[in-house]
Design a protein around this motif. Structure first.
Motif, PDB file in Angstrom:
ATOM      1  N   TYR A  74     -16.974  54.427-100.966  1.00 22.24           N
ATOM      2  CA  TYR A  74     -17.911  54.242-102.084  1.00 22.24           C
ATOM      3  C   TYR A  74     -18.103  55.545-102.860  1.00 22.24           C
ATOM      4  CZ  TYR A  74     -19.020  49.647-100.216  1.00 22.24           C
ATOM      5  OH  TYR A  74     -18.931  48.348 -99.780  1.00 22.24           O
ATOM      6  N   LEU A 131     -24.354  52.203-107.755  1.00 21.05           N
ATOM      7  CA  LEU A 131     -23.401  52.721-106.773  1.00 21.05           C
ATOM      8  C   LEU A 131     -24.023  53.822-105.923  1.00 21.05           C
ATOM      9  CD1 LEU A 131     -20.516  52.491-105.731  1.00 21.05           C
ATOM     10  CD2 LEU A 131     -19.816  54.176-107.438  1.00 21.05           C
ATOM     11  N   TRP A 179     -26.087  52.218-103.397  1.00 25.74           N
ATOM     12  CA  TRP A 179     -25.248  51.590-102.374  1.00 25.74           C
ATOM     13  C   TRP A 179     -24.719  52.640-101.394  1.00 25.74           C
ATOM     14  CZ3 TRP A 179     -25.339  46.529-101.814  1.00 25.74           C
ATOM     15  CH2 TRP A 179     -24.449  45.948-100.906  1.00 25.74           C
TER      16      TRP A 179
END
Length: 417
Positions: free
Chosen positions: A80, A119, A122
């Motif tokens: 990620y 993001l 996350w």
């Protein structure tokens, strides 16, 4: 960095103009080529950094003793983060590529900015998940409601993230947005009522050490009787002994009554508390011949001799008329049976002799006189505990007839009709 990006995406338009293309055509053609170039560069950056970060994290995880970095690999944190780097490149590049398209520059800039915020949240979530899994491996934290605290932190972060997203999307100053949110706080509290109650309860449960993962609890209101397998912000999951799962609201643990068996499991014994009902009409005084016969029972032989000597001495010194058994002091079959049960319990190997152990008579009922065994078994495991208790009462029930006593048995009405 900005100048480098500017050189990459601004060199094409002047070239197209020199070739002789019109301003509008040159703008659109350079835009299309720049977007394709941006996608290619961003993808290349993603592949490169994913390879570097994932490989680096795997190498570090293998060489270190801690399990935390292994869990970061499992939760794909590096993957990620590798997504985030090309996104930042795109975010810096969009104003340059869309320099002549102000409307689309604002739209795409906002979309990329929102995606970056999500993001980042996350990535933080994967780190917290790794931290949660790591702490659960530690005996010190394995029974703590870690999920609840992580959920609360993530809720706060998501609220901050949503605030940033809304401010970017509608070009609202964040201070003004917070003021607006404060005005509708009552609605927010109403919506997140269970979450807030769950958080407060989770804190209370943790601080007061009311429930841990692995505890055996009983909560009749929700039909729960089993082991706690999960504690999170909203619910506590209990795996019942019949292998069903009961979900209990977390705030119910602080507002309702429940039974936690941890104290029993941590103690030196598990309590046995069960009685039999002796028919009242079978209770009577014992005669000399009966006492001599009962002396054959080894556990109470010495007791009968000692007790009989005391009683005879008392009756003799007080000149008691023993033509009637009721006069003076006497031994009863129920009293002697109680003594026998007590002696039997003290000799039974499965009981903890250092804890309370007795056989007592309870208040008489319409069904007879309850004779209760109160003791503690060494073994607290369910199947062994049940075996010990059943073994004791098998013997007690079989012994009743030797004392000329009877156990109360209810009459089945269907057999009398």
């Amino acid at each position: 960095m900005y100048k480098f990006i500017e050189k990459i995406f601004t060199f094409l338009y002047p070239i197209l103009r020199k070739i002789g293309f019109g301003s509008s055509f040159s703008s659109y053609l350079s835009l299309i080529i720049n977007i394709a170039l941006l996608c290619a560069i961003a993808y290349g950056i993603y592949i490169l950094f994913r390879l570097i970060l994932v490989t680096l994290m795997i190498v570090v995880a293998k060489r270190t003793k801690t399990k935390f970095d292994d869990l970061l690999v499992t939760n794909k944190t590096a993957k990620y983060i590798a997504h985030l780097i090309p996104l930042l490149f795109i975010y810096k590049s969009v104003p340059i590529i869309l320099d002549r398209f102000e409307y689309w520059e604002g739209v795409f800039g906002k979309l990329v900015g929102i995606y970056i915020v999500m993001l980042v949240l996350w990535i933080i979530r994967t780190i917290f998940n790794a931290l949660r899994d790591y702490l659960k491996l530690k005996p010190r934290y394995s029974d703590k409601p870690i999920d609840s605290f992580i959920q609360v932190i993530m809720i706060v972060l998501w609220m901050v993230g949503i605030t940033v997203i809304i401010s970017k999307l509608f070009d609202i100053d964040q201070k003004e947005l917070l003021t607006i949110l404060g005005a509708v706080s009552a609605v927010i509290i109403l919506i997140f009522r269970d979450t807030i109650l769950g958080f407060v309860s989770s804190v209370q449960v943790s601080i007061n050490d009311m429930v841990r993962i692995g505890d055996w609890i009983t909560m009749d209101k929700f039909g729960a009787d089993g082991v706690v397998i999960e504690i999170n912000l909203a619910t506590v999951k209990v795996r019942n002994f019949d292998n069903t799962t009961t979900t209990i609201p977390t705030y119910s643990l602080s507002s309702d009554s429940f039974q936690n068996w941890r104290g029993m499991l941590n103690s030196d014994g598990r309590r046995i508390k069960r009685h039999i009902l002796i028919k009242t009409s079978s209770i009577r005084f014992l005669e000399e011949a009966e006492l001599n016969e009962l002396k054959k029972i080894q556990l109470i032989s010495d007791y009968i001799d000692t007790r009989k000597l005391e009683i005879d001495t008392f009756n003799s010194s007080n000149k008691i008329d023993k033509s009637l058994a009721i006069n003076g002091r006497n031994l009863t079959n129920l009293g002697l049976f109680r003594k026998y049960i007590t002696q039997y319990l003290h000799h039974y190997p499965g009981l903890n002799k250092d804890m309370l152990m007795l056989c007592r008579q309870l208040q008489s009922t319409s069904h007879g006189v309850p004779l209760e065994v109160y003791a503690f078994s060494h073994d607290k495991r369910f199947e062994n505990y049940e075996y010990i208790m059943s073994d004791i009462f098998d013997h007690i029930i079989a012994s009743v007839k030797y004392f000329d006593l009877e156990i109360f048995e209810g009459i089945n009405e269907s057999t009398t009709n």
